[in-house]
Design a protein around this motif. Structure first.
Motif, PDB file in Angstrom:
ATOM      1  N   TRP A 100      -6.835  11.868  30.170  1.00  0.00           N
ATOM      2  CA  TRP A 100      -8.121  12.453  30.276  1.00  0.00           C
ATOM      3  C   TRP A 100      -9.241  11.393  30.545  1.00  0.00           C
ATOM      4  O   TRP A 100     -10.040  11.824  31.085  1.00  0.00           O
ATOM      5  CB  TRP A 100      -8.353  12.818  28.607  1.00  0.00           C
ATOM      6  CG  TRP A 100      -9.513  13.506  28.555  1.00  0.00           C
ATOM      7  CD1 TRP A 100     -10.687  12.884  27.939  1.00  0.00           C
ATOM      8  CD2 TRP A 100      -9.891  14.837  28.504  1.00  0.00           C
ATOM      9  NE1 TRP A 100     -11.704  13.825  27.382  1.00  0.00           N
ATOM     10  CE2 TRP A 100     -11.420  15.072  28.171  1.00  0.00           C
ATOM     11  CE3 TRP A 100      -9.461  16.040  29.121  1.00  0.00           C
ATOM     12  CZ2 TRP A 100     -12.168  16.212  28.262  1.00  0.00           C
ATOM     13  CZ3 TRP A 100     -10.240  17.211  29.148  1.00  0.00           C
ATOM     14  CH2 TRP A 100     -11.749  17.056  28.726  1.00  0.00           C
ATOM     15  N   ASN A 101      -9.228  10.247  29.948  1.00  0.00           N
ATOM     16  CA  ASN A 101     -10.250   9.358  30.348  1.00  0.00           C
ATOM     17  C   ASN A 101     -10.335   8.826  31.839  1.00  0.00           C
ATOM     18  O   ASN A 101     -11.413   8.314  32.169  1.00  0.00           O
ATOM     19  CB  ASN A 101     -10.132   8.108  29.381  1.00  0.00           C
ATOM     20  CG  ASN A 101     -10.532   8.386  27.833  1.00  0.00           C
ATOM     21  OD1 ASN A 101     -11.412   9.316  27.734  1.00  0.00           O
ATOM     22  ND2 ASN A 101     -10.171   7.504  26.844  1.00  0.00           N
TER      23      ASN A 101
ATOM     24  N   GLN B  73      -6.109  22.877  40.613  1.00  0.00           N
ATOM     25  CA  GLN B  73      -6.838  23.658  39.482  1.00  0.00           C
ATOM     26  C   GLN B  73      -7.051  22.752  38.282  1.00  0.00           C
ATOM     27  O   GLN B  73      -8.105  22.853  37.603  1.00  0.00           O
ATOM     28  CB  GLN B  73      -6.017  25.108  39.119  1.00  0.00           C
ATOM     29  CG  GLN B  73      -6.797  26.015  38.748  1.00  0.00           C
ATOM     30  CD  GLN B  73      -5.728  27.294  38.192  1.00  0.00           C
ATOM     31  OE1 GLN B  73      -4.822  27.267  38.729  1.00  0.00           O
ATOM     32  NE2 GLN B  73      -6.212  28.006  37.224  1.00  0.00           N
TER      33      GLN B  73
ATOM     34  N   GLN C 297       0.386  11.305  22.854  1.00  0.00           N
ATOM     35  CA  GLN C 297      -1.064  11.446  22.349  1.00  0.00           C
ATOM     36  C   GLN C 297      -1.877  10.400  23.231  1.00  0.00           C
ATOM     37  O   GLN C 297      -2.992  10.486  23.765  1.00  0.00           O
ATOM     38  CB  GLN C 297      -1.232  11.140  20.898  1.00  0.00           C
ATOM     39  CG  GLN C 297      -0.736  12.499  20.199  1.00  0.00           C
ATOM     40  CD  GLN C 297      -1.351  12.303  18.728  1.00  0.00           C
ATOM     41  OE1 GLN C 297      -1.603  11.489  18.172  1.00  0.00           O
ATOM     42  NE2 GLN C 297      -1.244  13.731  18.217  1.00  0.00           N
TER      43      GLN C 297
ATOM     44  N   LYS D 214     -14.048  18.488  35.182  1.00  0.00           N
ATOM     45  CA  LYS D 214     -15.165  19.281  34.739  1.00  0.00           C
ATOM     46  C   LYS D 214     -15.301  18.697  32.984  1.00  0.00           C
ATOM     47  O   LYS D 214     -16.196  19.354  32.467  1.00  0.00           O
ATOM     48  CB  LYS D 214     -15.474  20.701  35.093  1.00  0.00           C
ATOM     49  CG  LYS D 214     -15.913  20.832  36.503  1.00  0.00           C
ATOM     50  CD  LYS D 214     -16.138  22.233  36.531  1.00  0.00           C
ATOM     51  CE  LYS D 214     -15.066  23.162  36.447  1.00  0.00           C
ATOM     52  NZ  LYS D 214     -15.153  24.583  36.858  1.00  0.00           N
ATOM     53  N   ARG D 215     -14.316  18.148  32.592  1.00  0.00           N
ATOM     54  CA  ARG D 215     -14.281  18.017  31.098  1.00  0.00           C
ATOM     55  C   ARG D 215     -14.139  19.305  30.476  1.00  0.00           C
ATOM     56  O   ARG D 215     -14.503  19.656  29.250  1.00  0.00           O
ATOM     57  CB  ARG D 215     -15.438  17.097  30.602  1.00  0.00           C
ATOM     58  CG  ARG D 215     -15.794  16.158  31.216  1.00  0.00           C
ATOM     59  CD  ARG D 215     -14.691  15.345  31.721  1.00  0.00           C
ATOM     60  NE  ARG D 215     -14.337  14.194  30.882  1.00  0.00           N
ATOM     61  CZ  ARG D 215     -12.993  13.619  30.861  1.00  0.00           C
ATOM     62  NH1 ARG D 215     -12.314  14.019  32.090  1.00  0.00           N
ATOM     63  NH2 ARG D 215     -12.528  12.753  30.253  1.00  0.00           N
ATOM     64  N   ASP D 216     -13.230  20.353  31.210  1.00  0.00           N
ATOM     65  CA  ASP D 216     -13.026  21.580  30.532  1.00  0.00           C
ATOM     66  C   ASP D 216     -11.638  21.445  29.878  1.00  0.00           C
ATOM     67  O   ASP D 216     -10.537  21.058  30.460  1.00  0.00           O
ATOM     68  CB  ASP D 216     -12.984  22.607  31.737  1.00  0.00           C
ATOM     69  CG  ASP D 216     -12.716  23.864  31.268  1.00  0.00           C
ATOM     70  OD1 ASP D 216     -12.385  24.125  30.341  1.00  0.00           O
ATOM     71  OD2 ASP D 216     -12.980  24.650  32.159  1.00  0.00           O
ATOM     72  N   GLN D 217     -11.564  21.955  28.514  1.00  0.00           N
ATOM     73  CA  GLN D 217     -10.456  21.840  27.638  1.00  0.00           C
ATOM     74  C   GLN D 217      -9.319  22.657  28.254  1.00  0.00           C
ATOM     75  O   GLN D 217      -8.039  22.453  27.941  1.00  0.00           O
ATOM     76  CB  GLN D 217     -10.953  22.182  26.418  1.00  0.00           C
ATOM     77  CG  GLN D 217     -10.021  21.909  25.398  1.00  0.00           C
ATOM     78  CD  GLN D 217     -10.329  22.354  23.923  1.00  0.00           C
ATOM     79  OE1 GLN D 217     -11.625  22.390  23.612  1.00  0.00           O
ATOM     80  NE2 GLN D 217      -9.287  22.655  23.059  1.00  0.00           N
ATOM     81  N   SER D 218      -9.770  23.636  29.121  1.00  0.00           N
ATOM     82  CA  SER D 218      -8.550  24.663  29.293  1.00  0.00           C
ATOM     83  C   SER D 218      -7.702  24.003  30.300  1.00  0.00           C
ATOM     84  O   SER D 218      -6.531  24.105  30.740  1.00  0.00           O
ATOM     85  CB  SER D 218      -9.155  25.912  30.100  1.00  0.00           C
ATOM     86  OG  SER D 218      -9.812  25.738  31.262  1.00  0.00           O
TER      87      SER D 218
ATOM     88  N   TYR E  17      -0.600  21.151  29.235  1.00  0.00           N
ATOM     89  CA  TYR E  17       0.546  21.185  28.440  1.00  0.00           C
ATOM     90  C   TYR E  17       1.508  22.395  28.671  1.00  0.00           C
ATOM     91  O   TYR E  17       2.726  22.055  28.683  1.00  0.00           O
ATOM     92  CB  TYR E  17      -0.133  21.981  27.047  1.00  0.00           C
ATOM     93  CG  TYR E  17      -1.126  20.988  26.415  1.00  0.00           C
ATOM     94  CD1 TYR E  17      -0.981  19.639  26.555  1.00  0.00           C
ATOM     95  CD2 TYR E  17      -1.924  21.410  25.569  1.00  0.00           C
ATOM     96  CE1 TYR E  17      -2.043  18.676  25.988  1.00  0.00           C
ATOM     97  CE2 TYR E  17      -2.880  20.863  25.052  1.00  0.00           C
ATOM     98  CZ  TYR E  17      -2.986  19.364  25.174  1.00  0.00           C
ATOM     99  OH  TYR E  17      -4.041  18.506  24.610  1.00  0.00           O
TER     100      TYR E  17
ATOM    101  N   PHE F 197      -1.957  11.135  26.804  1.00  0.00           N
ATOM    102  CA  PHE F 197      -2.835  12.156  27.340  1.00  0.00           C
ATOM    103  C   PHE F 197      -4.286  11.567  27.014  1.00  0.00           C
ATOM    104  O   PHE F 197      -5.078  12.047  27.898  1.00  0.00           O
ATOM    105  CB  PHE F 197      -2.623  13.608  26.359  1.00  0.00           C
ATOM    106  CG  PHE F 197      -1.807  14.283  27.043  1.00  0.00           C
ATOM    107  CD1 PHE F 197      -0.200  14.153  27.029  1.00  0.00           C
ATOM    108  CD2 PHE F 197      -2.134  15.396  28.022  1.00  0.00           C
ATOM    109  CE1 PHE F 197       0.704  15.027  27.592  1.00  0.00           C
ATOM    110  CE2 PHE F 197      -1.270  16.287  28.746  1.00  0.00           C
ATOM    111  CZ  PHE F 197       0.137  16.230  28.263  1.00  0.00           C
ATOM    112  N   LEU F 198      -4.638  10.900  26.305  1.00  0.00           N
ATOM    113  CA  LEU F 198      -6.067  10.492  26.227  1.00  0.00           C
ATOM    114  C   LEU F 198      -6.346   9.428  27.278  1.00  0.00           C
ATOM    115  O   LEU F 198      -7.472   9.784  27.930  1.00  0.00           O
ATOM    116  CB  LEU F 198      -6.148   9.454  24.881  1.00  0.00           C
ATOM    117  CG  LEU F 198      -7.501   8.865  24.656  1.00  0.00           C
ATOM    118  CD1 LEU F 198      -8.701   9.715  24.437  1.00  0.00           C
ATOM    119  CD2 LEU F 198      -7.318   7.794  23.539  1.00  0.00           C
TER     120      LEU F 198
ATOM    121  N   LEU G 107      -6.524  20.815  29.744  1.00  0.00           N
ATOM    122  CA  LEU G 107      -5.488  20.307  29.222  1.00  0.00           C
ATOM    123  C   LEU G 107      -4.468  21.419  28.701  1.00  0.00           C
ATOM    124  O   LEU G 107      -3.139  21.083  28.607  1.00  0.00           O
ATOM    125  CB  LEU G 107      -6.221  19.984  27.718  1.00  0.00           C
ATOM    126  CG  LEU G 107      -6.854  18.674  27.714  1.00  0.00           C
ATOM    127  CD1 LEU G 107      -7.368  18.293  26.156  1.00  0.00           C
ATOM    128  CD2 LEU G 107      -6.099  17.488  27.885  1.00  0.00           C
TER     129      LEU G 107
END
Lengths: 99, 193
Positions: free
Chosen positions: B56-57, B6, B49, B13-17, B23, B52-53, B19
């Motif tokens: 994400w990338n 999930q 930080q 999809k680059r969906d912030q949720s 968390y 996590f970047l 992240l």
């Protein structure tokens, strides 16, 4: 090398701990592909270390999650999805909470 | 593992949720790794930080068939923290300034309350096994650094890591068994009443 020898060598443990050289990493990846019977061991070691890391977890200060998100927004190569979709998603996650 | 799928789907999809889910489920553990390596709140926040970047990338480069999401993220966090540690110790050597000891004191006493879980996890585990795992996995030591600094032969370190992880694996299995037993008990009680 036999499966037994690989298991006893402890190299998979070191692989999960991130302690191997690039050459050794490739070696282990080769073993994992070649011998599917190693997969369960590999999976169990990863689960054990995740449990260990969680037990050793340190709660972040208040607001750190917000700062991380902001940091990503400011530095990431691509943007977040548009607002509309993110509200849809937050609604669906709310729904999920009620289930 | 469904949770990981999930999270992956959302992150890709680059969906912030995605992240937010990261968390909620893994930040404490990853923060623990960064903090243990750097032993400083501000430096470990910096590491977290950056880590996590990177997560994400690089999420599209993560290969589910090669490792679990946590193993991948833990290695990114570990490497990021070790890089910062090297940089900071280099800077400190040149500045010849020590870190504020009072800050350190506060931080250490804060973690002690979280050590409860660890205590039960490694309870009964031979200290020498617990020590090598802690140094290598949490403190960011390499095998050779550990060997040099504490005068333990490399082969001995390897044996101890293996034995220690075997004990952790047994604990994990016991916990699963306990959970299954507990669920079965609830089911039986529900059936009876």
């Amino acid at each position: 090398v036999t499966v037994k020898e690989i298991k006893e060598s402890g190299i998979i443990e070191y692989y999960v701990l991130g302690l191997l050289s690039e050459k050794e990493v490739n070696e282990v990846r080769g073993y994992l592909e070649k011998y599917p019977e190693l997969q369960q061991d590999y999976k169990d070691i990863q689960s054990a270390m995740r449990m260990y890391a969680k037990a050793n977890g340190v709660p972040p200060r208040d607001g750190l999650t917000k700062d991380i998100t902001e940091y990503i927004k400011n530095n990431s190569e691509d943007a977040f999805i548009n607002k509309k979709t993110s509200t849809e998603n937050s609604q669906s996650s709310k729904k999920y909470q009620y289930l | 593992l469904k949770l990981d799928q999930q999270i992956l789907l959302k992150l890709r999809k680059r969906d912030q949720s995605g992240l937010t889910l990261l968390y909620e489920n893994y930040l404490n553990a990853l923060n623990g790794i960064a903090f243990n390596i750097l032993n400083s709140k501000s430096h470990s926040e910096d590491a977290i930080q950056r880590a996590f970047l990177k997560i994400w990338n690089n999420i599209d480069q993560y290969d589910e068939s090669k490792s679990t999401l946590f193993t991948w993220m833990a290695q990114i966090t570990r490497n990021t923290a070790i890089d910062i540690k090297r940089l900071k110790s280099f800077e400190n050597e040149n500045k010849s300034e020590s870190l504020d000891p009072s800050v350190h004191k506060g931080e250490t006493s804060q973690i002690d309350t979280d050590k409860m879980d660890v205590a039960s996890l490694i309870a009964g585990m031979d200290k020498k096994y617990a020590f090598v795992i802690e140094q290598l996995y949490l403190k960011g030591y390499s095998q050779s650094e550990l060997s040099d600094e504490f005068d333990i032969p490399l082969g001995t370190i390897k044996t101890r890591v293996k034995k220690g992880i075997e004990i952790l694996r047994t604990r994990l299995k016991d916990e699963k068994k306990f959970m299954l037993g507990f669920l079965a008990l609830i089911l039986i009680i529900l059936i009876i009443f």
